[in-house]
Design a protein around this motif. Structure first.
Motif, short mmCIF file in Angstrom:
data_model
loop_
_atom_site.label_atom_id
_atom_site.label_comp_id
_atom_site.label_asym_id
_atom_site.label_seq_id
_atom_site.Cartn_x
_atom_site.Cartn_y
_atom_site.Cartn_z
N MET A 81 0.81 -1.21 0.00
CA MET A 81 0.00 0.00 0.00
C MET A 81 0.85 1.27 0.00
SD MET A 81 -3.23 -0.72 2.45
CE MET A 81 -2.35 -1.23 3.89
N ASP A 82 2.08 1.19 0.44
CA ASP A 82 2.91 2.37 0.59
C ASP A 82 4.00 2.40 -0.49
OD1 ASP A 82 1.45 2.99 2.81
OD2 ASP A 82 2.88 2.13 4.21
N THR A 94 2.49 7.58 -1.89
CA THR A 94 1.21 6.97 -2.20
C THR A 94 0.89 5.95 -1.12
OG1 THR A 94 1.77 7.17 -4.53
CG2 THR A 94 -0.11 5.80 -3.99
N HIS A 95 -0.32 6.02 -0.60
CA HIS A 95 -0.75 5.10 0.47
C HIS A 95 -2.15 4.61 0.14
CE1 HIS A 95 -1.26 3.39 4.43
NE2 HIS A 95 -2.42 3.99 4.49
N GLY A 96 -2.34 3.31 0.25
CA GLY A 96 -3.67 2.75 0.06
C GLY A 96 -3.65 1.61 -0.94
N LEU A 97 -4.59 0.69 -0.79
CA LEU A 97 -4.69 -0.45 -1.69
C LEU A 97 -5.90 -0.28 -2.61
CD1 LEU A 97 -3.30 -3.11 -2.37
CD2 LEU A 97 -4.82 -4.24 -0.77
N SER A 99 -8.59 2.26 -1.93
CA SER A 99 -8.69 3.71 -2.04
C SER A 99 -7.29 4.26 -1.78
CB SER A 99 -9.69 4.26 -1.02
OG SER A 99 -9.26 3.97 0.29
N LYS A 100 -6.90 5.25 -2.55
CA LYS A 100 -5.54 5.76 -2.50
C LYS A 100 -5.48 7.16 -1.92
CE LYS A 100 -3.03 2.76 -5.02
NZ LYS A 100 -1.82 2.17 -4.60
N GLN A 101 -4.37 7.44 -1.26
CA GLN A 101 -4.06 8.77 -0.77
C GLN A 101 -2.70 9.15 -1.37
OE1 GLN A 101 -3.29 8.92 3.42
NE2 GLN A 101 -3.21 11.13 3.47
N TYR A 102 -2.65 10.30 -2.01
CA TYR A 102 -1.42 10.79 -2.61
C TYR A 102 -0.98 12.05 -1.88
CZ TYR A 102 -2.74 7.82 -6.56
OH TYR A 102 -3.10 6.76 -7.34
#
Length: 163
Positions: A81-82, A94-97, A99-102
């Protein structure tokens, strides 16, 4: 397109060295119990051990395997995820599998880069990275990255405007 200077994901082994070792020992110990059908204890210890009637050691082995594999799978998914990427102009986290957070940080706005390493992280060539832009709280916190000093040098070099 800007040149990528660094690209990495955290590592399970580097993020959780003792936990990963214990999880693998649980899997291997559970497999040994399942294959032999007995607990790996000396005969005198097995005789003195008061086990309930109908106790099947193989179920304990299956349980150890399941718990160890579940923990390793959980940590492995967390590392997938990271993702950190550093290019000439910005740092992208980038974090998330699903849903993503940039988080994108322009290199010119980086104020401080902090690398923290425990003794075991130093031995494994890993560390935790904190990037500060403004204020007292870091914009990005990343655990278990390989070669953290190299990351710090890339960020500082780019934030200073060097090529």
């Amino acid at each position: 397109m800007p040149e990528v200077l660094y690209k990495a994901n955290p590592s399970v082994w580097r993020s959780h060295p003792f936990g990963a070792l214990i999880a693998w020992l649980m899997v291997l110990g559970g497999a040994a119990i399942v294959l032999t059908g007995t607990l790996p204890l000396p005969p005198e210890a097995q005789q003195s051990l008061q086990l309930p009637d109908g106790f099947e050691p193989r179920w304990l082995g299956y349980g150890l395997i399941a718990v160890g594999l579940f923990q390793l799978l959980r940590w492995w998914l967390a590392t997938l995820m990271d993702h950190l990427e550093i290019n000439e102009d910005e740092l992208i986290w980038t974090h998330g599998l699903l849903s993503k957070q940039y988080i994108e940080i322009n290199m010119t706005s980086v104020r401080t880069v902090r690398v923290e390493q425990s003794l075991f992280q130093r031995l494994l060539g890993a560390g935790d990275l904190k990037v500060y832009t403004a204020g007292d709280d870091p914009e990005v916190r990343i655990r278990g990255l390989p070669r953290p000093q190299e990351i710090r040098q890339h960020i500082k070099r780019q934030s200073a405007g060097e090529d």
